[in-house]
Design a protein around this motif. Sequence first.
Motif, PDB file in Angstrom:
ATOM      1  N   GLY A 150       7.262  11.777   9.306  1.00  0.00           N
ATOM      2  CA  GLY A 150       7.678  10.432   9.676  1.00  0.00           C
ATOM      3  C   GLY A 150       7.324   9.403   8.618  1.00  0.00           C
ATOM      4  N   ALA A 151       6.148   9.542   8.017  1.00  0.00           N
ATOM      5  CA  ALA A 151       5.748   8.604   6.968  1.00  0.00           C
ATOM      6  C   ALA A 151       6.698   8.692   5.776  1.00  0.00           C
ATOM      7  N   PHE A 152       7.096   9.907   5.406  1.00  0.00           N
ATOM      8  CA  PHE A 152       8.028  10.058   4.287  1.00  0.00           C
ATOM      9  C   PHE A 152       9.422   9.553   4.630  1.00  0.00           C
ATOM     10  N   ILE A 153       9.839   9.706   5.884  1.00  0.00           N
ATOM     11  CA  ILE A 153      11.143   9.183   6.293  1.00  0.00           C
ATOM     12  C   ILE A 153      11.132   7.653   6.251  1.00  0.00           C
TER      13      ILE A 153
ATOM     14  N   GLY B  28      14.333   7.557  -2.678  1.00  0.00           N
ATOM     15  CA  GLY B  28      14.491   7.533  -1.224  1.00  0.00           C
ATOM     16  C   GLY B  28      15.400   8.641  -0.725  1.00  0.00           C
ATOM     17  N   LEU B  29      16.502   8.882  -1.422  1.00  0.00           N
ATOM     18  CA  LEU B  29      17.407   9.970  -1.026  1.00  0.00           C
ATOM     19  C   LEU B  29      16.741  11.332  -1.159  1.00  0.00           C
TER      20      LEU B  29
ATOM     21  N   ALA C 278      12.953  19.911   2.656  1.00  0.00           N
ATOM     22  CA  ALA C 278      12.167  20.806   1.791  1.00  0.00           C
ATOM     23  C   ALA C 278      11.314  20.007   0.808  1.00  0.00           C
ATOM     24  N   ILE C 279      11.870  18.932   0.281  1.00  0.00           N
ATOM     25  CA  ILE C 279      11.109  18.097  -0.652  1.00  0.00           C
ATOM     26  C   ILE C 279       9.981  17.390   0.077  1.00  0.00           C
ATOM     27  N   ARG C 280      10.248  16.908   1.309  1.00  0.00           N
ATOM     28  CA  ARG C 280       9.192  16.270   2.102  1.00  0.00           C
ATOM     29  C   ARG C 280       8.054  17.239   2.383  1.00  0.00           C
ATOM     30  N   ARG C 281       8.384  18.497   2.695  1.00  0.00           N
ATOM     31  CA  ARG C 281       7.333  19.487   2.982  1.00  0.00           C
ATOM     32  C   ARG C 281       6.461  19.747   1.766  1.00  0.00           C
TER      33      ARG C 281
ATOM     34  N   GLY D 297       2.662  18.585   1.746  1.00  0.00           N
ATOM     35  CA  GLY D 297       1.584  19.556   1.571  1.00  0.00           C
ATOM     36  C   GLY D 297       0.644  19.155   0.457  1.00  0.00           C
ATOM     37  N   ALA D 298       1.198  18.665  -0.637  1.00  0.00           N
ATOM     38  CA  ALA D 298       0.356  18.229  -1.761  1.00  0.00           C
ATOM     39  C   ALA D 298      -0.485  17.015  -1.375  1.00  0.00           C
ATOM     40  N   VAL D 299       0.116  16.074  -0.663  1.00  0.00           N
ATOM     41  CA  VAL D 299      -0.628  14.882  -0.237  1.00  0.00           C
ATOM     42  C   VAL D 299      -1.732  15.267   0.749  1.00  0.00           C
TER      43      VAL D 299
END
Length: 169
Positions: free
Chosen positions: A75-78, A96-97, A103-106, A110-112
């Motif tokens: 949700g934070a990334f969205i 933003g896109l 997959a990019i959000r995951r 994960g890194a964050v």
Amino acid sequence: MAPVVLLLLILVPLAEIATFIEVGGWIGTLPTVALVIGLAGLGFWILRHQGLGTLRKAQAAMDRGEMPVDEVTDGAFIVLAGLLLVLPGLLTDAVGLLLLVPAIRRVIGGAVTRWIRANMRVSGMSASYRSYSGPVIEGEAEAVEPEPDETSGRKGDRPSPWIGGGPSN
């Protein structure tokens, strides 16, 4: 940290201006402006609809007794993606896109999450409770039964003035 933020506040607008000039040269001024306005509209739509959907997923995870870490991170990334799309600029729109791709959000999430667990401390404890290295206190416990109440004869049952049968009745 402050020098990095200051540098970004200077470099990002300069890069956005250069990108506007280049894209405007390729496709024209009006299509470039229309693209930026359209992507801002997409950003507002994402903030409104996707953000609420993520909140519902987080609530469902909490209802199941789970910590909604993935849902909150997602949700934070969205929300960040929506905000970047709302900002006027093609580079921020591109980022933003990219954040809209699950997959990019995951990968980024994960890194964050790993970085937060490795670097954040709360009241002297690591963010991960498994690495807590505080003192261990050992002891013994004994269950104690309540004494029977003189007025009712049952254990732990005290008369209440609110239910009836209490001192005022």
